[in-house]
Design a protein around this motif. Sequence first.
Motif, PDB file in Angstrom:
ATOM      1  N   ALA A 106       1.268  -1.170  -0.345  1.00 27.43           N
ATOM      2  CA  ALA A 106      -0.380   0.638   0.218  1.00 27.43           C
ATOM      3  C   ALA A 106       1.200   1.309  -0.089  1.00 27.43           C
ATOM      4  O   ALA A 106       0.222   2.289  -0.582  1.00 27.43           O
ATOM      5  N   LEU A 107       2.111   1.579   1.096  1.00 25.26           N
ATOM      6  CA  LEU A 107       2.927   3.095   0.806  1.00 25.26           C
ATOM      7  C   LEU A 107       3.468   2.876  -0.304  1.00 25.26           C
ATOM      8  O   LEU A 107       3.446   4.070  -1.371  1.00 25.26           O
ATOM      9  N   HIS A 108       4.082   1.477  -1.144  1.00 22.28           N
ATOM     10  CA  HIS A 108       4.642   1.484  -2.082  1.00 22.28           C
ATOM     11  C   HIS A 108       3.403   2.035  -3.954  1.00 22.28           C
ATOM     12  O   HIS A 108       4.137   3.114  -4.498  1.00 22.28           O
ATOM     13  N   ASP A 109       2.452   1.098  -3.674  1.00 17.73           N
ATOM     14  CA  ASP A 109       1.739   1.874  -4.924  1.00 17.73           C
ATOM     15  C   ASP A 109       1.472   2.885  -4.419  1.00 17.73           C
ATOM     16  O   ASP A 109       2.221   3.827  -6.142  1.00 17.73           O
ATOM     17  N   TYR A 110       1.287   3.668  -3.801  1.00 22.87           N
ATOM     18  CA  TYR A 110       0.958   5.328  -3.518  1.00 22.87           C
ATOM     19  C   TYR A 110       2.108   6.060  -3.490  1.00 22.87           C
ATOM     20  O   TYR A 110       2.506   7.376  -5.036  1.00 22.87           O
TER      21      TYR A 110
END
Length: 601
Positions: free
Chosen positions: A490-494
């Motif tokens: 989730a952090l990486h996708d953002y």
Amino acid sequence: MQNYLEETLLICFSFLIVHSVFLGWHKAQLQTKHSHRRQKVLVVANRLPTKPKRDADGNWTFERCSGGLVSCLAGIRAKFDMVWLGWPGADFNDVEKDIVANEAMKQGCYPVFLRQNLIDEYYNGFANNVLWPLFHYIMPPFDKGVNECSTGQWEAYRKANEIFTEAILSVYEDDDYVWIHDYHLMLVPKFLREAKPDCNIGWFLHTPFPSAEIYRTLPWRQEIIESLLHANLLGFHVYDYLRHFLSSCVQLTSLEISAHSVDATSIGGCIVTCATVPIGISPDEFLTGLQKPEVKQQIEQLHEQYAGRKVILGIDRLDYMKGIPHKLMSFGRFLENHPDWADKCVLVQLAVPSRRDVPEYQRLQRQVHELVGDSAEVRRQISGKHSSIATGVPVIYMDSSMSPDDLSALYNVADVALITSLRDGMNLVSYEYIACQHGKTVPGVLILSEFAGAAQSLGAGSIRVNPWHLQDTAHAIYEALMMGSEEREALHDYAFKYVSEHTAQKWAETFLQCLQEACSDLMEVTSQVPPLLPYEEFLSDWSESVQRLIIIDLLECLAPARERMNLHSRGRPKFIRLPPGLWQCLKLWHVETGVFRLMPS
């Protein structure tokens, strides 16, 4: 009384019509002159994007550099011709200058020749010894404040800016755009405006702009800030820097200042637009690089080298604002809190050498080396406390640069990227790490200092820390290592979505678009005053009339806001359109009275 009001209204209405017609014609003339030729962008930076080298025969050649501003500006060549002005990086004699200039011009570069003593005083002196620390919130020591030395450096800074301005004027043509970069050349806008009043000038700051309380300590604060107010556009990475600049303008000048502009016409400047234009990287270059066979092989070797251990990566220029000692001490605190991780993780810290001739950097290098030492004298430090024969040292520290391919492989292998900048204009290492993590089954975690400009763009895709709070950073390291795959994704996708959308090319295009709009807006505001009314004819008709009508539109009550005549960019010619209902009323009044007349323009 009624006749007097009618006379006043008609005069105002006449001025409105005349001004509208003339202003529209005048601005149309200003716009058409841009279509005669392809415009140039003069990129003005301290250094040229080339490195001078002597070949085997002793002749000078130039090797084009990659990365940095070079890749950022590559995308604008499709729309503009581009000439790069800057110092070629060496001192040349008079015979060599013509040869060097001809070679540089083959690559679209125009060298600005500066003597070595001037470089020492201007670049190593005032720019990097006075402005750089101040812009990063480092106050000069009391015993080393403003003295004869720094005053001499200021004179050298001023002289160098004058030489850069002369170089610009030698290649400048009407309607070119001049894009000035960074704190090295903050006096150029005023020098250039005085020589070319209609010049299109943009300036971008690649560092933070400090708060007004810090900036006002600079003895030459007034000269610098007033010079910047001669540019059409001032660009900053984040809004905080823009706000600090405007706050300095409020406290140091009596000019009219809004949220994003300054009216500096009273000091010989112009109406200055201030914009936030965050820089980016070219993520496709990293994604493509990861597919190279040699990079894939390097990734496999790194996995074997660090098998069974989590890799925490730190990549910084050896700069006292990058917080390398803070990072190492936080990592030491983490190992003290969680000793079981000493053989499960390793901190790989790459410190790229920078400005080795500056004493402050030499002191920093000694301090960092002590923190990673393993002697008895520093047994309380990291390596002395947490090393073992079985696992080796928990910190791998390298004083060296690295090839782009090796760097991409290291980015890809790292489980955590640890960035602890004490003050950073943007910090693109965080962007590069996110790009190289894309495509992994379980992406790595970015720990990012809240004092880096990137924290305002990647903050929601990272763990933000205060690098001065060692315990907080140590806990962030533990949190990143223990984070589950779902939260990591989730952090990486953002973060990756932001990095892939806000690229280096988009930064350059956005800045130039803002510069075009700012210059167009200035043309509109500073257009010539329309000619005077033919008073004798007007007064004759006025005195012979019996009934008179003047209509004043207060705050656009009768005439709507100016519409854009199918023009896409802001600042193009605008025209007042009276509503059909209003015209109908005027026509009816004319039919009934027979005295309504519009004065010709």
